[in-house]
Each structure stands twice: as C-alpha cells, then as structure tokens.
Design an enzyme around this catalytic site. Structure first.
Site, mmCIF file in Angstrom:
data_model
loop_
_atom_site.group_PDB
_atom_site.id
_atom_site.type_symbol
_atom_site.label_atom_id
_atom_site.label_comp_id
_atom_site.label_asym_id
_atom_site.label_seq_id
_atom_site.Cartn_x
_atom_site.Cartn_y
_atom_site.Cartn_z
ATOM 1 N N GLY A 46 0.711 -1.292 0.009
ATOM 2 C CA GLY A 46 -0.095 0.010 0.074
ATOM 3 C C GLY A 46 0.792 1.303 0.108
ATOM 4 O O GLY A 46 1.969 1.203 0.474
ATOM 5 N N GLN A 51 2.787 10.103 1.311
ATOM 6 C CA GLN A 51 4.176 9.505 1.388
ATOM 7 C C GLN A 51 5.190 9.543 0.122
ATOM 8 O O GLN A 51 6.345 9.487 0.317
ATOM 9 C CB GLN A 51 4.157 7.773 1.396
ATOM 10 N N CYS A 94 5.643 -0.024 7.312
ATOM 11 C CA CYS A 94 5.204 1.071 6.826
ATOM 12 C C CYS A 94 6.329 1.494 5.769
ATOM 13 O O CYS A 94 7.590 1.692 6.153
ATOM 14 C CB CYS A 94 4.864 2.238 7.326
ATOM 15 N N LEU A 95 6.327 1.899 4.395
ATOM 16 C CA LEU A 95 7.440 2.155 3.711
ATOM 17 C C LEU A 95 8.016 3.546 3.986
ATOM 18 O O LEU A 95 9.249 3.788 3.667
ATOM 19 C CB LEU A 95 6.670 2.320 2.164
ATOM 20 N N HIS A 136 -4.651 1.108 7.385
ATOM 21 C CA HIS A 136 -3.372 1.915 7.792
ATOM 22 C C HIS A 136 -3.271 3.083 6.706
ATOM 23 O O HIS A 136 -2.660 4.203 6.818
ATOM 24 C CB HIS A 136 -2.383 0.923 7.329
ATOM 25 N N GLU A 137 -3.852 2.932 5.407
ATOM 26 C CA GLU A 137 -3.513 3.813 4.416
ATOM 27 C C GLU A 137 -4.506 5.135 4.509
ATOM 28 O O GLU A 137 -4.184 6.105 4.269
ATOM 29 C CB GLU A 137 -3.666 3.412 2.996
ATOM 30 N N HIS A 140 -2.723 7.289 6.790
ATOM 31 C CA HIS A 140 -1.873 7.966 6.175
ATOM 32 C C HIS A 140 -2.546 9.431 5.854
ATOM 33 O O HIS A 140 -1.954 10.606 5.970
ATOM 34 C CB HIS A 140 -1.198 7.462 5.137
HETATM 35 NI NI NI Z 1 2.352 3.154 5.773
#
Ligand code: NI
Length: 172
Positions: A46, A51, A94-95, A136-137, A140
């Site tokens: 995701g 991000q 998480c990226l 989660h997204e 964000h």
């Molecule tokens: Ni994330």
C-alpha cells in the site's frame, strides 16, 4: 511512469491531513500510475499520496500474494463507513518507516466508501490483510502513522532510529 522518492518519518507532511480530490483528470491517472510503480518497486502492499509528498486523498494497494495475479486497487477520498467489533492483529510495517514492525489491532472487517479514478462512487467490504491495509492507508491520509498506536516509548525509539537513518542517507 516514474518511481517517486518515498518520504521517511519524521516529516511534517506525514502528519498532515490530505485534501479532498475534486478533479478527476488524466494527471490523477498519471499520479496513480507513479504510485503503483513506486509501491511495487519498494516493494510494498500500500502507498498513500502523502508518502510521496502529494497532499491529496488517494492511496493505492495490492494485497495479492506472490503466486496470485496482481490486484491493483485505487481509493480516492476514502472513508471507513462501517467497522466490525471483531478485531484483527497484524504485525504492521510502513514504507515511510523502513524495517520497523509492530503489532497493531484494528477492526477485522471494514466497509470503505471511496471514488474511483473516474470519480464514480464505490463501496468495498474489506477483511483480513486488505482491511488492515485500507485502515493503515486511510490513517496516512489523515496524518496518522501505525506507530501512533504504539506506546510513546516504542514510538520514540523508532523515531530516533529513523532520524539516524535519514542522517545516514544524507551522508551517502
Ligand atoms: Ni504506511
């Protein structure tokens, strides 16, 4: 398609609420293409626009397993319209917080209302890893990270590691 640099925590852009998308044109399609390219390259399941520094309410996700065929999904202006009382705990990453993982407990099933790339209103019932990922997204897009669910001690430790990592990246 372009792989965009992923912002690493801590960064003020990751703490900000993203703006609603009102213009559904080809540049939005181009943005989603770049987001998929960036997510698959990372690799991740995701990626939210904030991000990569785009403060708009859009995220992409693909929770298909390696042996399954890809399942790329785009969510624009998403909201959780219903969530189950039953919960599911997943070891999240998480990226924007590379190589840090911890258990987060969230509703196991959620209904998400969103728009697609053409602006058409859609609904989706998500469970399992997909439910975790959409929550989660969406977090964000509201300026929230998975580490915000952890103890302040854990959050501080992870944030210190990320500050160190960012200093090392700058030095390279
Ligand atoms: Ni994330």
């Amino acid at each position: 398609m372009t792989i965009r640099p992923i912002i690493i925590h801590p960064d003020p852009r990751l703490k900000k609420k993203c703006d609603l998308i009102t213009c559904f044109d080809t540049s939005l399609k181009d943005l989603s293409d770049d987001m998929f390219e960036t997510m698959y390259n990372a690799p991740g399941i995701g990626l939210a626009a904030s991000q990569i520094g785009v403060m708009s309410q859009i995220f992409v996700m693909d929770c298909a397993l390696k042996e399954e065929k890809p399942n790329p999904l785009v969510f624009i202006n998403p909201i959780v319209s219903w969530s189950s009382e039953e919960t599911f705990t997943h070891n999240e990453g998480c990226l924007s917080i590379p190589e840090q993982y911890d258990d987060v407990t969230r509703p196991a099933v959620v209904r998400v209302s969103y728009q697609n790339l053409e602006g058409k209103a859609s609904k989706s019932l998500c469970e399992g890893i997909e439910a975790t990922c959409v929550q989660h997204e969406i977090d964000h897009l509201n300026g929230k990270l998975f580490i915000d669910y952890l103890s302040s001690l854990k959050r501080r430790m992870i944030t210190d590691k990320m500050k160190k990592l960012k200093r090392e990246i700058v030095r390279k």
